[in-house]
Design a protein around this motif. Structure first.
Motif, short mmCIF file in Angstrom:
data_model
loop_
_atom_site.label_atom_id
_atom_site.label_comp_id
_atom_site.label_asym_id
_atom_site.label_seq_id
_atom_site.Cartn_x
_atom_site.Cartn_y
_atom_site.Cartn_z
N GLY A 3 30.60 52.32 44.55
CA GLY A 3 32.06 52.46 44.44
C GLY A 3 32.76 51.13 44.63
N PHE A 4 33.89 50.98 43.95
CA PHE A 4 34.67 49.75 44.11
C PHE A 4 35.57 49.86 45.33
CE2 PHE A 4 37.38 52.52 41.65
CZ PHE A 4 38.67 52.23 42.06
N LYS A 5 35.97 48.70 45.87
CA LYS A 5 36.86 48.67 47.04
C LYS A 5 38.25 48.15 46.70
CE LYS A 5 33.19 48.11 50.43
NZ LYS A 5 32.65 47.24 51.49
N SER A 6 38.35 47.41 45.61
CA SER A 6 39.65 46.89 45.22
C SER A 6 39.71 46.67 43.71
CB SER A 6 39.95 45.58 45.95
OG SER A 6 39.00 44.59 45.60
N VAL A 7 40.94 46.51 43.24
CA VAL A 7 41.19 46.25 41.82
C VAL A 7 41.88 44.89 41.73
CG1 VAL A 7 42.37 47.05 39.74
CG2 VAL A 7 41.49 48.71 41.39
N VAL A 8 41.31 44.00 40.92
CA VAL A 8 41.90 42.68 40.71
C VAL A 8 42.45 42.66 39.29
CG1 VAL A 8 41.47 40.19 40.67
CG2 VAL A 8 40.22 41.64 42.29
N ILE A 9 43.75 42.48 39.19
CA ILE A 9 44.42 42.47 37.89
C ILE A 9 44.73 41.02 37.53
CG2 ILE A 9 46.42 43.25 36.58
CD1 ILE A 9 46.58 45.60 38.61
N THR A 10 44.23 40.58 36.39
CA THR A 10 44.50 39.22 35.92
C THR A 10 45.28 39.29 34.62
OG1 THR A 10 42.50 38.99 34.58
CG2 THR A 10 42.30 38.45 36.92
N THR A 11 45.62 38.15 34.09
CA THR A 11 46.36 38.10 32.83
C THR A 11 45.50 38.54 31.65
OG1 THR A 11 45.78 35.76 32.62
CG2 THR A 11 47.93 36.29 33.61
N GLU A 12 44.19 38.50 31.80
CA GLU A 12 43.27 38.84 30.71
C GLU A 12 42.58 40.19 30.89
OE1 GLU A 12 42.42 36.74 27.98
OE2 GLU A 12 44.17 35.58 28.62
#
Length: 82
Positions: A49-58
């Protein structure tokens, strides 16, 4: 400066738009809609399972690292690096 977000992936710090913890991403209808909309750009870096979401410009990354760990890593930057 680059930030390690999981596996062998480094993301340029100035390209990061947001880092969201798993609980926030699943409890907010806006975050859920955003993640559904950008599902094709999502990269799952977590074997479990993931622990966080990293949102980038791409892209959007599902990271096995906690949002506090990622924040701490990004906190070592200076303002000039943005």
């Amino acid at each position: 400066m680059y930030i390690h977000v999981g596996e062998d992936v480094l993301v340029r710090a100035k390209d990061i738009v947001a880092i969201i913890d798993k609980e926030s991403s699943s409890s907010s209808p806006y975050a859920e809609e955003f993640l559904r909309r950008y599902e094709s750009e999502a990269v799952n870096l977590s074997k479990s399972g993931f622990k966080s979401v990293v949102i980038t410009t791409e892209k959007v990354y599902f990271s096995p690292l906690s949002s506090s760990t990622l924040k701490r890593r990004s906190g070592k930057m200076t303002v000039a690096e943005f």
